[in-house]
Design a protein around this motif. Structure first.
Motif, PDB file in Angstrom:
ATOM      1  N   ARG A 179     -14.109  -0.224 -21.751  1.00 51.19           N
ATOM      2  CA  ARG A 179     -15.312  -0.307 -22.687  1.00 51.19           C
ATOM      3  C   ARG A 179     -16.111  -1.449 -22.316  1.00 51.19           C
ATOM      4  O   ARG A 179     -15.635  -2.650 -21.693  1.00 51.19           O
ATOM      5  N   TYR A 180     -17.092  -1.538 -22.886  1.00 49.28           N
ATOM      6  CA  TYR A 180     -18.090  -2.538 -22.933  1.00 49.28           C
ATOM      7  C   TYR A 180     -17.450  -3.550 -23.832  1.00 49.28           C
ATOM      8  O   TYR A 180     -16.904  -3.136 -24.817  1.00 49.28           O
TER       9      TYR A 180
ATOM     10  N   LYS B 226     -17.411  -5.965 -27.356  1.00 52.02           N
ATOM     11  CA  LYS B 226     -17.505  -5.276 -28.696  1.00 52.02           C
ATOM     12  C   LYS B 226     -19.041  -6.001 -28.867  1.00 52.02           C
ATOM     13  O   LYS B 226     -20.004  -5.207 -29.655  1.00 52.02           O
TER      14      LYS B 226
ATOM     15  N   GLN C  92     -21.563  -6.090 -27.011  1.00 49.55           N
ATOM     16  CA  GLN C  92     -22.432  -5.018 -26.179  1.00 49.55           C
ATOM     17  C   GLN C  92     -22.491  -3.784 -27.312  1.00 49.55           C
ATOM     18  O   GLN C  92     -23.555  -3.324 -27.296  1.00 49.55           O
ATOM     19  N   ILE C  93     -21.332  -3.395 -27.670  1.00 45.83           N
ATOM     20  CA  ILE C  93     -21.310  -2.125 -28.164  1.00 45.83           C
ATOM     21  C   ILE C  93     -22.236  -2.132 -29.543  1.00 45.83           C
ATOM     22  O   ILE C  93     -22.940  -1.408 -30.204  1.00 45.83           O
TER      23      ILE C  93
ATOM     24  N   HIS D   3     -25.883  -2.518 -29.159  1.00 41.73           N
ATOM     25  CA  HIS D   3     -26.483  -1.110 -28.581  1.00 41.73           C
ATOM     26  C   HIS D   3     -26.532  -0.415 -29.854  1.00 41.73           C
ATOM     27  O   HIS D   3     -27.803   0.158 -30.004  1.00 41.73           O
ATOM     28  N   TRP D   4     -25.751  -0.184 -30.723  1.00 39.63           N
ATOM     29  CA  TRP D   4     -25.916   0.741 -31.949  1.00 39.63           C
ATOM     30  C   TRP D   4     -26.816   0.204 -32.858  1.00 39.63           C
ATOM     31  O   TRP D   4     -27.513   0.723 -33.495  1.00 39.63           O
TER      32      TRP D   4
ATOM     33  N   ARG E 126     -16.939   4.423 -23.636  1.00 41.42           N
ATOM     34  CA  ARG E 126     -17.250   3.168 -23.333  1.00 41.42           C
ATOM     35  C   ARG E 126     -18.202   2.431 -24.291  1.00 41.42           C
ATOM     36  O   ARG E 126     -18.029   1.187 -24.171  1.00 41.42           O
ATOM     37  N   MET E 127     -18.872   3.241 -25.132  1.00 44.62           N
ATOM     38  CA  MET E 127     -19.694   2.667 -26.312  1.00 44.62           C
ATOM     39  C   MET E 127     -19.084   2.579 -27.519  1.00 44.62           C
ATOM     40  O   MET E 127     -19.711   2.735 -28.563  1.00 44.62           O
ATOM     41  N   GLY E 128     -17.815   2.626 -27.708  1.00 50.35           N
ATOM     42  CA  GLY E 128     -17.030   2.625 -28.832  1.00 50.35           C
ATOM     43  C   GLY E 128     -16.889   3.891 -29.401  1.00 50.35           C
ATOM     44  O   GLY E 128     -16.257   4.006 -30.634  1.00 50.35           O
TER      45      GLY E 128
END
Length: 175
Positions: free
Chosen positions: A5-6, A8, A10-11, A14-15, A163-165
């Motif tokens: 995963r990326y 936390k 970064q996630i 991102h969102w 990867r993005m949670g």
């Protein structure tokens, strides 16, 4: 132990950025563009300007985090994905810059945060044309980004969304 995963941070960025950018595109297109430039519009513009600046900061933060933190292993189509992410980042930054220049050039910044008045029409300003075109390009890129993510999740089945949670912690297979 290898992480898939990326980070936390970064996630989360991102969102948050994704939700904010979609909100700005929808409200800018369907609310702000339709309102006449009267004093009643200034509250909506204030929110749009503040959130637009925040979206620009989120994108800059995402770029910095991407450079400083390790990335998950590459997946199928990684070069195309990098080009898409670069295009999305550049378009969102163009939206932030063109919006800022428009606000300063048109006097909207003074009208929203001071005592000035809004111009009769924003379309007379070149940055407004750029802002409008960039918003359409951003919508198209977001649609492609979402379609690519869904393609990877349901056709390629490489667990890319994890990867993005979203989804399981480790994708079933990596390419």
């Amino acid at each position: 132990m290898q992480t898939f995963r990326y980070a936390k941070s970064q996630i989360a960025i991102h969102w948050l950025a994704a939700a904010l950018i979609v909100f700005l595109l929808v409200t800018g297109t369907f609310v702000l563009a339709e309102l006449p430039n009267t004093p009643a519009k200034t509250g909506n513009l204030r929110i749009h300007m503040i959130l637009g600046a925040l979206a620009g900061l989120f994108v800059i933060t995402r770029i910095v985090l991407r450079k400083r933190l390790p990335a998950p292993p590459s997946s199928a189509g990684d070069k195309l994905a990098r080009a898409g992410h670069l295009a999305l980042n550049l378009v969102v930054l163009l939206l932030a810059v063109s919006g800022t220049v428009l606000a300063l050039q048109s006097g909207a910044f003074d009208a929203v945060f001071g005592a000035g008045s809004l111009p009769e029409d924003f379309r007379q300003f070149t940055p407004r044309q750029i802002h409008g075109l960039a918003s359409r390009v951003a919508m198209g890129l977001i649609a492609l980004h979402m379609l690519a993510a869904l393609y990877h999740q349901f056709i390629v089945k490489d667990g890319l969304l994890a990867r993005m949670g979203l989804g399981s912690r480790k994708p079933d297979r990596l390419r």
